[in-house]
Design a protein around this motif. Structure first.
Motif, short mmCIF file in Angstrom:
data_model
loop_
_atom_site.label_atom_id
_atom_site.label_comp_id
_atom_site.label_asym_id
_atom_site.label_seq_id
_atom_site.Cartn_x
_atom_site.Cartn_y
_atom_site.Cartn_z
N ASP A 6 -28.31 -1.56 35.71
CA ASP A 6 -28.13 -0.14 35.37
C ASP A 6 -27.04 0.51 36.23
O ASP A 6 -26.30 1.38 35.76
CB ASP A 6 -29.45 0.61 35.52
N VAL A 60 -25.69 2.31 27.93
CA VAL A 60 -26.98 1.63 27.83
C VAL A 60 -27.75 1.92 29.10
O VAL A 60 -27.18 1.85 30.20
CB VAL A 60 -26.81 0.10 27.66
N LEU A 112 -31.22 0.43 30.47
CA LEU A 112 -32.39 -0.44 30.29
C LEU A 112 -33.65 0.20 30.85
O LEU A 112 -34.76 -0.16 30.46
CB LEU A 112 -32.16 -1.79 30.99
N ASP A 147 -34.09 4.33 28.54
CA ASP A 147 -34.17 4.36 27.08
C ASP A 147 -35.56 3.93 26.61
O ASP A 147 -36.28 3.24 27.31
CB ASP A 147 -33.11 3.44 26.48
N TRP A 189 -38.95 0.41 22.07
CA TRP A 189 -37.55 0.48 21.63
C TRP A 189 -37.51 0.26 20.13
O TRP A 189 -37.92 -0.79 19.65
CB TRP A 189 -36.72 -0.58 22.34
N THR A 217 -27.98 -1.14 21.11
CA THR A 217 -27.83 -1.78 22.41
C THR A 217 -27.15 -3.12 22.28
O THR A 217 -26.27 -3.47 23.07
CB THR A 217 -29.20 -1.94 23.08
N THR A 252 -23.42 -2.66 21.75
CA THR A 252 -22.73 -2.25 22.98
C THR A 252 -22.59 -3.40 23.96
O THR A 252 -21.52 -3.64 24.52
CB THR A 252 -23.49 -1.09 23.65
N LEU A 253 -23.67 -4.13 24.17
CA LEU A 253 -23.64 -5.23 25.13
C LEU A 253 -22.71 -6.35 24.66
O LEU A 253 -21.96 -6.93 25.46
CB LEU A 253 -25.04 -5.78 25.36
N PHE A 258 -30.82 -9.25 22.96
CA PHE A 258 -30.64 -8.10 22.07
C PHE A 258 -29.92 -8.47 20.78
O PHE A 258 -30.26 -7.97 19.71
CB PHE A 258 -29.92 -6.97 22.81
#
Length: 204
Positions: free
Chosen positions: A99, A109, A111, A114, A127, A135, A138-139, A189
């Motif tokens: 983070d 993001v 973790l 969220d 989630w 997510t 984005t990752l 993810f």
């Protein structure tokens, strides 16, 4: 969020010291706050044993059951996870370090914050499939090298980014630890998003 409210209550009660704020990196203190709040609630012994974060992929129907019956969430989560295959969602103790890198790199993001709380104990967070999908996108588009450029062991220890290992372990071990966990989170993810799954984050 439930965790933020817990920290706020502790600070109002005088149990937490003032938190330094920075104009651009304001939310970097969240992880440090939460570690201190967790110590207050659970004691130093459990904190030393390790606070870990893990994600479990669940179907949309399973997630709806968990949200509808938060008091039985752990039992239902165990049932939904039984016999599942796919990338692991276990982050171990790397959650706060990741983070930190996300925030420094401006990656959208979190973790740790969220998701929506399941129950009142602050240990499980739902989630949605939409959040999992966003997510994953984005990752997947963020190479770890982008995050690694923001690794600062001294700053991380000064900010109480859990666990307190960053100066000790340095780039070779500390940053490598975050890189390994990041790679696995991307796989988790992306895999969950392909099947339209939601997820449950557990903390403790």
């Amino acid at each position: 969020m439930l965790r933020a409210r817990r920290v706020a209550r502790a600070r109002v009660a005088g149990e937490l010291g003032p938190v330094q704020r920075f104009p651009v990196l304001e939310n970097l203190s969240v992880a440090g706050d939460t570690v201190r709040a967790y110590r207050l609630e659970h004691g130093d012994r459990k904190c030393r044993m390790g606070m870990v974060v893990s994600f479990t992929a669940v179907t949309e129907a399973q997630l709806a059951r968990l949200v509808a019956a938060p008091d039985s969430a752990w039992e239902l989560l165990h049932e939904s996870d039984s016999g599942k295959r796919g990338p692991s969602g276990y982050i171990d103790k790397a959650w706060a370090g990741l983070d930190y890198l996300f925030t420094r790199a401006g990656v959208g993001v979190d973790l740790f914050v969220d998701g929506e709380a399941l129950g009142e104990d602050g240990e499980l967070y739902a989630w949605s499939p939409a959040l999992v999908s966003a997510t994953a996108a984005t990752l997947k588009s963020t190479p770890f090298a982008t995050l690694a450029a923001h690794f600062d062991a001294v700053d991380m220890d000064e900010r109480d980014i859990y666990p307190p290992i960053w100066k000790r372990d340095g780039d070779d071990i500390g940053l490598g630890y975050l890189g390994e966990n990041y790679t696995e989170r991307v796989r988790f993810f992306v895999y969950a998003a392909k099947s339209g799954s939601g997820a449950v984050m557990s903390f403790g």
